[in-house]
Design a protein around this motif. Structure first.
Motif, PDB file in Angstrom:
ATOM      1  N   ALA A 141       0.603  10.104   0.186  1.00  0.00           N
ATOM      2  CA  ALA A 141       0.178  11.313  -0.770  1.00  0.00           C
ATOM      3  C   ALA A 141       0.091  12.580  -0.205  1.00  0.00           C
ATOM      4  O   ALA A 141       0.717  13.474  -0.657  1.00  0.00           O
ATOM      5  CB  ALA A 141      -1.133  11.025  -1.270  1.00  0.00           C
ATOM      6  N   ARG A 176       0.964  -1.285   0.054  1.00  0.00           N
ATOM      7  CA  ARG A 176      -0.025  -0.046   0.036  1.00  0.00           C
ATOM      8  C   ARG A 176       0.861   1.131  -0.049  1.00  0.00           C
ATOM      9  O   ARG A 176       0.354   2.134  -0.438  1.00  0.00           O
ATOM     10  CB  ARG A 176      -0.862  -0.060   1.266  1.00  0.00           C
ATOM     11  CG  ARG A 176      -1.952  -0.945   1.226  1.00  0.00           C
ATOM     12  CD  ARG A 176      -3.103  -0.746   2.159  1.00  0.00           C
ATOM     13  NE  ARG A 176      -2.612  -0.831   3.563  1.00  0.00           N
ATOM     14  CZ  ARG A 176      -2.690   0.474   4.412  1.00  0.00           C
ATOM     15  NH1 ARG A 176      -3.348   1.510   4.148  1.00  0.00           N
ATOM     16  NH2 ARG A 176      -2.301   0.335   5.569  1.00  0.00           N
ATOM     17  N   ALA A 221       2.361   1.681  -3.404  1.00  0.00           N
ATOM     18  CA  ALA A 221       1.222   2.179  -4.589  1.00  0.00           C
ATOM     19  C   ALA A 221       0.861   3.558  -4.145  1.00  0.00           C
ATOM     20  O   ALA A 221       0.517   4.297  -5.229  1.00  0.00           O
ATOM     21  CB  ALA A 221       0.030   1.277  -4.308  1.00  0.00           C
ATOM     22  N   ALA A 222       0.702   4.095  -2.805  1.00  0.00           N
ATOM     23  CA  ALA A 222       0.280   5.426  -2.616  1.00  0.00           C
ATOM     24  C   ALA A 222       1.411   6.479  -3.136  1.00  0.00           C
ATOM     25  O   ALA A 222       0.964   7.641  -3.660  1.00  0.00           O
ATOM     26  CB  ALA A 222       0.034   5.497  -1.197  1.00  0.00           C
ATOM     27  N   SER A 254       3.372   6.025  -5.443  1.00  0.00           N
ATOM     28  CA  SER A 254       3.573   6.221  -6.959  1.00  0.00           C
ATOM     29  C   SER A 254       2.324   6.881  -7.411  1.00  0.00           C
ATOM     30  O   SER A 254       2.197   7.796  -8.326  1.00  0.00           O
ATOM     31  CB  SER A 254       3.732   4.704  -7.633  1.00  0.00           C
ATOM     32  OG  SER A 254       4.779   3.955  -7.310  1.00  0.00           O
ATOM     33  N   ASP A 255       1.144   6.591  -6.964  1.00  0.00           N
ATOM     34  CA  ASP A 255      -0.090   7.295  -7.209  1.00  0.00           C
ATOM     35  C   ASP A 255       0.044   8.843  -7.060  1.00  0.00           C
ATOM     36  O   ASP A 255      -0.598   9.806  -7.719  1.00  0.00           O
ATOM     37  CB  ASP A 255      -1.504   6.918  -6.455  1.00  0.00           C
ATOM     38  CG  ASP A 255      -1.781   5.436  -7.193  1.00  0.00           C
ATOM     39  OD1 ASP A 255      -1.462   5.335  -8.386  1.00  0.00           O
ATOM     40  OD2 ASP A 255      -2.644   4.801  -6.423  1.00  0.00           O
ATOM     41  N   THR A 273      -1.891  -0.212  -8.321  1.00  0.00           N
ATOM     42  CA  THR A 273      -1.618   1.153  -8.893  1.00  0.00           C
ATOM     43  C   THR A 273      -1.070   0.887 -10.475  1.00  0.00           C
ATOM     44  O   THR A 273      -0.649  -0.413 -10.776  1.00  0.00           O
ATOM     45  CB  THR A 273      -0.419   1.905  -8.313  1.00  0.00           C
ATOM     46  OG1 THR A 273      -0.046   3.003  -9.143  1.00  0.00           O
ATOM     47  CG2 THR A 273       0.904   1.123  -8.301  1.00  0.00           C
ATOM     48  N   ASP A 274      -1.064   1.634 -11.322  1.00  0.00           N
ATOM     49  CA  ASP A 274      -0.686   1.435 -12.619  1.00  0.00           C
ATOM     50  C   ASP A 274       0.565   2.511 -12.876  1.00  0.00           C
ATOM     51  O   ASP A 274       0.983   2.713 -14.163  1.00  0.00           O
ATOM     52  CB  ASP A 274      -1.768   1.742 -13.763  1.00  0.00           C
ATOM     53  CG  ASP A 274      -2.289   2.992 -13.754  1.00  0.00           C
ATOM     54  OD1 ASP A 274      -2.074   3.951 -12.872  1.00  0.00           O
ATOM     55  OD2 ASP A 274      -3.423   3.453 -14.648  1.00  0.00           O
ATOM     56  N   ARG A 275       0.868   2.883 -11.957  1.00  0.00           N
ATOM     57  CA  ARG A 275       2.083   4.031 -12.209  1.00  0.00           C
ATOM     58  C   ARG A 275       3.350   3.300 -12.006  1.00  0.00           C
ATOM     59  O   ARG A 275       3.529   2.241 -11.616  1.00  0.00           O
ATOM     60  CB  ARG A 275       1.953   5.046 -11.061  1.00  0.00           C
ATOM     61  CG  ARG A 275       0.656   5.794 -11.108  1.00  0.00           C
ATOM     62  CD  ARG A 275       0.789   6.822 -12.163  1.00  0.00           C
ATOM     63  NE  ARG A 275       1.769   7.618 -11.983  1.00  0.00           N
ATOM     64  CZ  ARG A 275       2.184   8.593 -12.954  1.00  0.00           C
ATOM     65  NH1 ARG A 275       1.764   8.873 -14.060  1.00  0.00           N
ATOM     66  NH2 ARG A 275       3.249   9.417 -12.686  1.00  0.00           N
TER      67      ARG A 275
END
Length: 332
Positions: free
Chosen positions: A302, A30, A33-34, A36-37, A65-67
């Motif tokens: 974030a 998580r 992902a956070a 990168s997002d 994530t797709d980042r």
């Protein structure tokens, strides 16, 4: 929005890389992902993970994530089977630490990934550049985890000069926007931040560990000088480094009596590895940098990325205001 050339190379919007945080205890997916997002580069550690665990980690991350993200490996230790699994996952960025990149660079490039190499000396940086890496992270001794002996302030500009035009990230001693502004002033194109992201909502380490970071002073983050008695040794090509951790009774006793730690190496190693797996690593060796003294809260990743960039931009604008403007004739 603050942006430097390395952002384009890494596929990110802001020049922040989240340092990989974890061994068997794991930071969780998580967090990466956070980050990168939010436009930065999230990183996933693979130390002491199995190939199957790495594949599962990446699957879960890609569900979140797709980042772009980075998969990290080290030479403390280095597992060729895990490296094969990492390459099979074709990460956008491969980051490597605690040892020479060597022939790994060609294989990473064949997989289509950017190679990000961590170094702790100028000499290591020069060899990494000669090996063909794409980005260098110059890590100062302020860092948590395994680090060298030279401070970030002294190391970064030397590395920048030695490997120019290769992009350099500054790592160690950075936990707010002022640190990012300082890194840019030293010639770095971005930063690699670990401890600040340990104290984030998404990081899956113990809440007690996060609370200890918030309450710690910088001088509470000390070198674990007896580490070779309790953690896996570097494999061939590994760098000599010593980790930094918050003070605990375990760390203080081991540092004070290394001969006792050596005599009990097997039992201590078993105890440490068990603590990493059961969520009590913070009671023994909570790897943390000196920026703990700058961390005042636990916040979503974030929000941290936004805060770091906003503070950096504010700091840079204020610095520009300190420089007298020249008139058309070039006179101040």
């Amino acid at each position: 929005m603050l942006r430097t050339p390395v952002c384009g190379l890494l596929g990110i919007e802001v020049p922040i890389v989240q340092g990989p945080l974890g061994g068997p205890w794991q930071q969780g997916m998580r967090l990466a992902a956070a980050v990168s997002d939010a436009g930065a580069l999230g990183s996933v550690p693979t130390t002491l993970r199995t190939p199957a665990q790495v594949r599962d980690d990446v699957r879960r991350l890609r569900d979140l994530t797709d980042r772009p993200f980075a998969l990290n490996m080290t030479r403390r230790p280095f597992d060729p089977e895990v490296f094969g699994a990492v390459m099979a996952e074709a990460p956008p960025v491969f980051s490597f630490a605690l040892g020479e990149p060597g022939a790994l660079v060609a294989r990473v490039h064949e997989a289509g990934a950017v190679f990000l190499q961590q170094v702790t000396t100028v000499e290591q940086a020069v060899r990494a550049a000669e090996a063909g890496v794409d980005v260098i992270s110059a890590q100062g001794t302020e860092s948590g985890g395994f680090c060298g002996d030279v401070s970030t302030m002294a190391l970064v500009p030397q590395v920048v000069d030695a490997v120019r035009p290769l992009p350099v990230l500054a790592s160690g001693g950075i936990a707010d926007g002022r640190g990012i502004a300082a890194a840019l002033a030293l010639g770095a194109q971005g930063v690699n931040i670990g401890t600040r992201f340990l104290a984030s909502a998404e990081c899956e380490v113990s809440d007690d560990w996060k609370a200890a970071i918030v309450s710690a002073a910088s001088q509470d983050a000390v070198k674990v000088t007896f580490v070779d008695q309790i953690l896996p040794s570097p494999t061939e090509g590994g760098f000599t480094t010593v980790p930094r951790s918050l003070r605990t009774r375990f760390v203080e006793e081991g540092n004070a009596r290394p001969e006792v730690a050596a005599a009990q190496a097997g039992a201590l190693r078993t105890r440490v590895m068990a603590s990493m797996r059961d969520g009590t690593a913070h009671e023994l060796i909570p790897l943390t940098g000196q920026t703990a003294g700058l961390v005042q809260d636990i916040a979503p990743a974030a929000e941290l990325v936004h805060r770091l960039i906003t503070e950096a931009e504010t700091t840079l604008r204020a610095l520009v205001d300190l420089v007298p403007a020249k008139n058309s004739a070039g006179v101040v």
